[in-house]
Structures are given as C-alpha cells and as structure tokens.
Motif scaffolding. Structure first.
Motif, PDB file in Angstrom:
ATOM      1  N   ASP A  15       0.813  -1.223   0.000  1.00 25.50           N
ATOM      2  CA  ASP A  15       0.000   0.000   0.000  1.00 25.50           C
ATOM      3  C   ASP A  15       0.846   1.272   0.000  1.00 25.50           C
ATOM      4  O   ASP A  15       0.318   2.381  -0.107  1.00 25.50           O
ATOM      5  CB  ASP A  15      -0.987   0.009   1.168  1.00 25.50           C
ATOM      6  N   GLN A  16       2.183   1.109   0.110  1.00 24.85           N
ATOM      7  CA  GLN A  16       3.069   2.272   0.067  1.00 24.85           C
ATOM      8  C   GLN A  16       3.815   2.407  -1.263  1.00 24.85           C
ATOM      9  O   GLN A  16       4.642   3.296  -1.423  1.00 24.85           O
ATOM     10  CB  GLN A  16       4.070   2.193   1.225  1.00 24.85           C
ATOM     11  N   TRP A  17       3.528   1.532  -2.216  1.00 24.13           N
ATOM     12  CA  TRP A  17       4.159   1.628  -3.521  1.00 24.13           C
ATOM     13  C   TRP A  17       3.508   2.749  -4.322  1.00 24.13           C
ATOM     14  O   TRP A  17       2.279   2.818  -4.427  1.00 24.13           O
ATOM     15  CB  TRP A  17       4.001   0.307  -4.285  1.00 24.13           C
ATOM     16  N   ASP A  18       4.334   3.632  -4.911  1.00 23.09           N
ATOM     17  CA  ASP A  18       3.760   4.680  -5.750  1.00 23.09           C
ATOM     18  C   ASP A  18       3.420   4.120  -7.131  1.00 23.09           C
ATOM     19  O   ASP A  18       3.736   2.974  -7.452  1.00 23.09           O
ATOM     20  CB  ASP A  18       4.690   5.899  -5.836  1.00 23.09           C
ATOM     21  N   LEU A  25       6.407  -3.018 -11.441  1.00 24.96           N
ATOM     22  CA  LEU A  25       6.158  -4.386 -10.984  1.00 24.96           C
ATOM     23  C   LEU A  25       5.245  -5.123 -11.963  1.00 24.96           C
ATOM     24  O   LEU A  25       5.476  -6.291 -12.282  1.00 24.96           O
ATOM     25  CB  LEU A  25       5.523  -4.357  -9.586  1.00 24.96           C
ATOM     26  N   ARG A  26       4.218  -4.420 -12.460  1.00 23.59           N
ATOM     27  CA  ARG A  26       3.310  -5.061 -13.416  1.00 23.59           C
ATOM     28  C   ARG A  26       4.034  -5.471 -14.689  1.00 23.59           C
ATOM     29  O   ARG A  26       3.627  -6.427 -15.363  1.00 23.59           O
ATOM     30  CB  ARG A  26       2.156  -4.116 -13.741  1.00 23.59           C
ATOM     31  N   GLY A  27       5.089  -4.763 -15.036  1.00 25.22           N
ATOM     32  CA  GLY A  27       5.837  -5.091 -16.242  1.00 25.22           C
ATOM     33  C   GLY A  27       6.766  -6.278 -16.094  1.00 25.22           C
ATOM     34  O   GLY A  27       7.284  -6.781 -17.104  1.00 25.22           O
ATOM     35  N   HIS A  28       6.988  -6.728 -14.840  1.00 24.79           N
ATOM     36  CA  HIS A  28       7.993  -7.773 -14.622  1.00 24.79           C
ATOM     37  C   HIS A  28       7.503  -8.965 -13.812  1.00 24.79           C
ATOM     38  O   HIS A  28       8.165 -10.015 -13.843  1.00 24.79           O
ATOM     39  CB  HIS A  28       9.214  -7.177 -13.911  1.00 24.79           C
ATOM     40  N   ALA A  32       1.677  -9.392 -10.082  1.00 22.81           N
ATOM     41  CA  ALA A  32       1.757  -8.028  -9.546  1.00 22.81           C
ATOM     42  C   ALA A  32       0.391  -7.465  -9.180  1.00 22.81           C
ATOM     43  O   ALA A  32       0.218  -6.875  -8.105  1.00 22.81           O
ATOM     44  CB  ALA A  32       2.457  -7.110 -10.543  1.00 22.81           C
ATOM     45  N   ASP A  33      -0.588  -7.586 -10.052  1.00 21.35           N
ATOM     46  CA  ASP A  33      -1.904  -7.010  -9.766  1.00 21.35           C
ATOM     47  C   ASP A  33      -2.528  -7.614  -8.519  1.00 21.35           C
ATOM     48  O   ASP A  33      -3.208  -6.914  -7.758  1.00 21.35           O
ATOM     49  CB  ASP A  33      -2.833  -7.187 -10.966  1.00 21.35           C
ATOM     50  N   ARG A  34      -2.313  -8.876  -8.294  1.00 24.82           N
ATOM     51  CA  ARG A  34      -2.857  -9.514  -7.086  1.00 24.82           C
ATOM     52  C   ARG A  34      -2.148  -9.006  -5.835  1.00 24.82           C
ATOM     53  O   ARG A  34      -2.784  -8.728  -4.826  1.00 24.82           O
ATOM     54  CB  ARG A  34      -2.751 -11.031  -7.189  1.00 24.82           C
ATOM     55  N   TYR A  35      -0.825  -8.880  -5.903  1.00 29.05           N
ATOM     56  CA  TYR A  35      -0.081  -8.363  -4.753  1.00 29.05           C
ATOM     57  C   TYR A  35      -0.513  -6.938  -4.409  1.00 29.05           C
ATOM     58  O   TYR A  35      -0.566  -6.555  -3.232  1.00 29.05           O
ATOM     59  CB  TYR A  35       1.417  -8.349  -5.034  1.00 29.05           C
ATOM     60  N   LEU A  58      16.463   0.236  -9.910  1.00 24.81           N
ATOM     61  CA  LEU A  58      17.244  -0.963  -9.669  1.00 24.81           C
ATOM     62  C   LEU A  58      16.350  -2.195  -9.790  1.00 24.81           C
ATOM     63  O   LEU A  58      16.748  -3.210 -10.374  1.00 24.81           O
ATOM     64  CB  LEU A  58      17.896  -0.890  -8.289  1.00 24.81           C
ATOM     65  N   ALA A  59      15.140  -2.119  -9.242  1.00 25.00           N
ATOM     66  CA  ALA A  59      14.216  -3.250  -9.296  1.00 25.00           C
ATOM     67  C   ALA A  59      13.891  -3.628 -10.731  1.00 25.00           C
ATOM     68  O   ALA A  59      13.885  -4.810 -11.088  1.00 25.00           O
ATOM     69  CB  ALA A  59      12.934  -2.918  -8.532  1.00 25.00           C
ATOM     70  N   ALA A  60      13.619  -2.634 -11.567  1.00 22.63           N
ATOM     71  CA  ALA A  60      13.284  -2.914 -12.961  1.00 22.63           C
ATOM     72  C   ALA A  60      14.439  -3.619 -13.670  1.00 22.63           C
ATOM     73  O   ALA A  60      14.235  -4.598 -14.398  1.00 22.63           O
ATOM     74  CB  ALA A  60      12.934  -1.616 -13.680  1.00 22.63           C
ATOM     75  N   ALA A  61      15.652  -3.119 -13.454  1.00 23.29           N
ATOM     76  CA  ALA A  61      16.816  -3.719 -14.108  1.00 23.29           C
ATOM     77  C   ALA A  61      17.065  -5.132 -13.591  1.00 23.29           C
ATOM     78  O   ALA A  61      17.343  -6.056 -14.358  1.00 23.29           O
ATOM     79  CB  ALA A  61      18.040  -2.845 -13.882  1.00 23.29           C
ATOM     80  N   TRP A  62      16.974  -5.306 -12.269  1.00 22.16           N
ATOM     81  CA  TRP A  62      17.259  -6.620 -11.697  1.00 22.16           C
ATOM     82  C   TRP A  62      16.215  -7.650 -12.112  1.00 22.16           C
ATOM     83  O   TRP A  62      16.568  -8.777 -12.488  1.00 22.16           O
ATOM     84  CB  TRP A  62      17.325  -6.543 -10.169  1.00 22.16           C
ATOM     85  N   LEU A  63      14.932  -7.290 -12.062  1.00 21.50           N
ATOM     86  CA  LEU A  63      13.888  -8.242 -12.408  1.00 21.50           C
ATOM     87  C   LEU A  63      13.968  -8.646 -13.877  1.00 21.50           C
ATOM     88  O   LEU A  63      13.723  -9.805 -14.227  1.00 21.50           O
ATOM     89  CB  LEU A  63      12.514  -7.658 -12.079  1.00 21.50           C
ATOM     90  N   ALA A  64      14.319  -7.704 -14.750  1.00 19.13           N
ATOM     91  CA  ALA A  64      14.485  -8.045 -16.165  1.00 19.13           C
ATOM     92  C   ALA A  64      15.657  -9.001 -16.349  1.00 19.13           C
ATOM     93  O   ALA A  64      15.565 -10.002 -17.067  1.00 19.13           O
ATOM     94  CB  ALA A  64      14.685  -6.778 -16.985  1.00 19.13           C
ATOM     95  N   TYR A  65      16.778  -8.688 -15.705  1.00 15.03           N
ATOM     96  CA  TYR A  65      17.971  -9.534 -15.809  1.00 15.03           C
ATOM     97  C   TYR A  65      17.718 -10.912 -15.213  1.00 15.03           C
ATOM     98  O   TYR A  65      17.991 -11.954 -15.833  1.00 15.03           O
ATOM     99  CB  TYR A  65      19.129  -8.837 -15.106  1.00 15.03           C
ATOM    100  N   ASN A  66      17.166 -10.953 -14.007  1.00 14.50           N
ATOM    101  CA  ASN A  66      16.952 -12.230 -13.340  1.00 14.50           C
ATOM    102  C   ASN A  66      15.903 -13.063 -14.072  1.00 14.50           C
ATOM    103  O   ASN A  66      15.940 -14.295 -14.041  1.00 14.50           O
ATOM    104  CB  ASN A  66      16.525 -12.003 -11.893  1.00 14.50           C
TER     105      ASN A  66
END
Length: 205
Positions: A15-18, A25-28, A32-35, A58-66
C-alpha cells in the motif's frame, strides 16, 4: 543467517508503492496485480519484492535480468537450483535457502538432495555433473574462479551459453544472498514451515 531483531531495511508494504513502482512491478511480475490489489484475499507480497520496492530503477533492471536466468535459461532448472541452493547454504542466506528449497522441489530436488547440498559436492548422492556444479559453486566462493580441472569437466557437458549461465547464476544469487543477509530480510509467511531450518555456517578449509 537468522535474526530475531527487526530488519535493518523493512520490505515496503504494497500500500506504500507509488504508481511508478506499481507500473514497474506489473511489467515484470506475473502476480503483480494480485499483490497490489489491496483486497482481503490478496496474497502477501514476497519480501524480496518489498525490498526492491525501495528502488524502482534498480528493481526494474534486476527483475528483467533475473527473468532471463529463470525464464529464458539455457541451463536445466534442476541444475540452476542446485547451484542456488549451494550458494545459499554457504552464505547462510535463510531467505534464499527457504525460497529455493521450495522452487527446487518443483524441479525434482527432494529432501535427500537438499540435505546433500548442505554436505557439499563430496556427498555420494550426486551424479558426476551435479558434483561438478556444486564444486564450481564452492570454488567461485573460495577462489573467485573455477579451477582448470572443474572447468574442463563442465565444458565436457555444457555449451558456451550454459557455461556462462553457471557463472552468472552463482554470482547473481551470491549478490542476492549478500543483500538478504545485510538487510536482515525476514522469511515470507509460511516459509519456515515449507522448508528445513536455514543453513548454519560451516568451517571452510
């Protein structure tokens, strides 16, 4: 690594995510929508995502890489998970260990093999290829380089893409283990019931 103290860096609640972070998050992440839904029946967001929520770029880059390592891998999932489990065991990463005991179970890594991961590559349960993979993980942690003998053995079984993934999987999950341990990342709900006790530090020669 276990701790009863509050985490140094608490996972960011959903609830604190902008909106920018939510879009990332939805892109990776498939769920995501359920969370992020805020509904009473919404599954809790995994704490690893909550940590990444503090740094959108950082999250976007890491999730894409991982995602490449997990979803577009040239390496068999069982071999990947054995590498990750050995890294988690050696680094005392309770979160990584519990998470990948669960994932490994889906790849056919049962409780006997999980116990053998803790014992290392010398355990008689391993096939020659599995022993090479676990040895490579240990050498990367101890020497920061796979030895010539181990590399020759791996090269007889794996092609160039797979050899690179072996190195990147070990390095990537070492990186995650360092982060999880340093922020004192708590286990997700149910993790302590779904996995054996976290690994304990072992003596290294």
């Amino acid at each position: 690594m276990t701790t009863t103290s509050p985490p140094r860096l608490a996972p960011l609640p959903a609830d604190q995510w902008d909106e920018r972070a939510r879009s990332m998050l939805r892109g990776h992440v498939r769920l995501a929508d359920r969370y992020l839904s805020g509904r009473p029946d919404a599954p809790p967001m995994p704490n690893v995502l909550g940590i990444l929520g503090h740094h959108t770029e950082l999250a976007a880059a890491w999730l894409a890489y991982n995602g490449v390592l997990l979803e577009q891998s040239a390496l068999d999932a069982r071999w990947r998970e054995l590498l990750i489990l050995r890294i988690a065991r050696r680094t005392d990463s309770a979160y990584e260990w519990a998470q990948h005991v669960r994932i490994g179970a889906g790849c056919g890594i049962g409780t006997d093999h999980v116990a053998a991961v803790a014992d290392g590559p010398a355990h008689p349960l391993w096939s020659p290829v599995e022993r090479l993979l676990l040895t490579a993980a240990d050498e990367l942690l101890d020497r920061y380089r796979v030895t010539d003998a181990t590399w020759s053995g791996l090269a007889a079984h794996f092609d160039a893409r797979q050899l690179l993934e072996i190195l990147f999987v070990a390095g990537s999950y070492l990186c995650l283990a360092l982060v999880f341990n340093s922020v004192d990342l708590p286990l997700d709900p149910g993790m302590d019931r779904a996995a054996p006790r976290p690994p304990q530090k072992e003596e290294q020669p």
